[in-house]
Design an enzyme around this catalytic site. Structure first.
Site, short mmCIF file in Angstrom:
data_model
loop_
_atom_site.label_atom_id
_atom_site.label_comp_id
_atom_site.label_asym_id
_atom_site.label_seq_id
_atom_site.Cartn_x
_atom_site.Cartn_y
_atom_site.Cartn_z
N SER A 97 0.84 -1.20 0.00
CA SER A 97 0.00 0.00 0.00
C SER A 97 0.88 1.24 0.00
O SER A 97 2.05 1.20 0.40
CB SER A 97 -0.89 0.00 1.24
OG SER A 97 -1.52 1.24 1.44
N TYR B 215 -2.27 -0.65 10.22
CA TYR B 215 -2.27 -1.07 8.83
C TYR B 215 -0.98 -0.64 8.12
O TYR B 215 -0.33 -1.44 7.44
CB TYR B 215 -3.49 -0.47 8.12
CG TYR B 215 -3.56 -0.74 6.64
CD1 TYR B 215 -3.92 -2.00 6.16
CD2 TYR B 215 -3.28 0.26 5.72
CE1 TYR B 215 -3.99 -2.25 4.80
CE2 TYR B 215 -3.36 0.03 4.36
CZ TYR B 215 -3.71 -1.23 3.90
OH TYR B 215 -3.78 -1.46 2.55
#
Length: 330
Positions: free
Chosen positions: A181, A194
């Site tokens: 990501s 995350y």
């Protein structure tokens, strides 16, 4: 004196050789933007995709099975979604094998990998896509949420790679893909858990790439790490704001998967998507921290936890559940 001169000569030759190699690499990278790069064929090859039941994993599974004629092994913890996907792929004429696997459990991964080897064959490609996305202020994250995020997003990569890398080394070919990501290369507010896991994935793949190079296996086994910006239509409903959507867009699922697929088939290493974000990431890396902070405050691209409100005039997205029909691509 003669020995000193000789050593200086050798050192000079090493430096010149290094500079020539570096120049060659830069020219090679430049050529990639000028000359279209070939995409490899995976026709008939076995591809394992984790988190295949929804979002990015689902779209990649359909593309690999229908457009690229790969044999796709569908791993997901949700039986209903993975079996639904398997039926869809088979109706479209593709070949797929659904398996219910909790990738955070190394014993389940070991058992499932054994079944793949015995019943389907030695895999050619592993795509580690499964993940969970808690979006909360740090003080609101619970210990179980943090542990679960690391179990699914990071440790699962270790369990799957440990099972499939030795087979790739034995056969002298293979490709490991990690879906990371943008939060794994730059960080993001409300993504502390995350983002940390995605940083971990980037570190794992980078270290493994260097290890394969040391073992002279980097030409046989390819590694691709993908770091996209926010994507709509994945089933993860996290509002995201962007002041300049043309520069830092919130990508549709179809568009993002198009870019991912192209990078995978070209065997790219670290993939930052889209290209405009790649340019900003380059600036981010070379600038002092305060400059980078000012830049991103100006661009105003960020996720927001439930209950938070973006400034008026900013673009938002929410998942609309729309997926492209791939029947025309069969």
């Amino acid at each position: 004196m003669i020995l000193l001169i000789f050593n200086i000569f050798l050192w000079t030759c090493e430096v010149l050789t290094l500079l020539v190699k570096i120049l060659g690499i830069f020219l090679e990278q430049l050529a990639k933007y000028v000359v279209p790069q070939p995409r490899k064929s995976i026709d008939g090859q076995i591809v394992v995709i984790t988190g295949a039941g929804s979002g990015i994993g689902r779209q990649l599974s359909i593309r690999f099975a229908i457009q690229l004629n790969a044999v796709v092994v569908l791993w997901d913890i949700n039986r209903e979604s993975v079996e639904r996907l398997n039926n869809e792929i088979r109706l479209l004429g593709g070949i797929s094998h659904p398996m219910i696997v909790d990738v955070s459990d190394e014993k389940q991964v070991e058992s499932a990998a054994g079944q793949v080897r015995q019943q389907i064959g030695a895999i050619h490609m592993l795509i580690n896509n499964a993940g969970v996305v808690p979006c909360l202020p740090f003080n609101q994250l619970t210990c179980p949420q943090i542990r679960r995020t690391f179990d699914v997003n990071v440790l699962s990569h270790f369990w799957t790679i440990k099972q499939f890398l030795p087979i790739m080394e034995e056969y002298g070919r293979g490709h490991i893909v990690a879906i990371a990501s943008s939060a794994g290369i730059m960080g993001s507010p409300y993504f502390t858990a995350y983002g940390s896991t995605k940083f971990g994935i980037v570190g794992l793949m980078s270290s493994l790439r260097k290890e394969l190079h040391e073992l002279d296996k980097h030409t046989q086994i390819k590694l691709t790490t993908i770091c996209p910006l926010g994507i709509s239509g994945t089933g993860i409903n996290i509002p995201t704001r962007t002041r300049f959507p043309k520069i830092l867009p919130i990508m549709t699922l179809d568009y993002a998967v198009d870019l991912m697929l192209d990078a995978i088939l070209k065997e790219d290493n670290l993939v930052v998507l889209p290209f405009t974000f790649k340019l900003i990431f380059f600036v981010y890396r070379i600038c002092p921290l305060k400059v980078s902070q000012l830049l991103f405050e100006f661009l105003d691209y960020a996720v927001e936890p439930p209950g938070f409100n973006a400034p008026i005039g900013r673009s938002h997205y929410h998942n609309n559940g729309n997926d492209r029909d791939y029947r025309n691509h069969h």
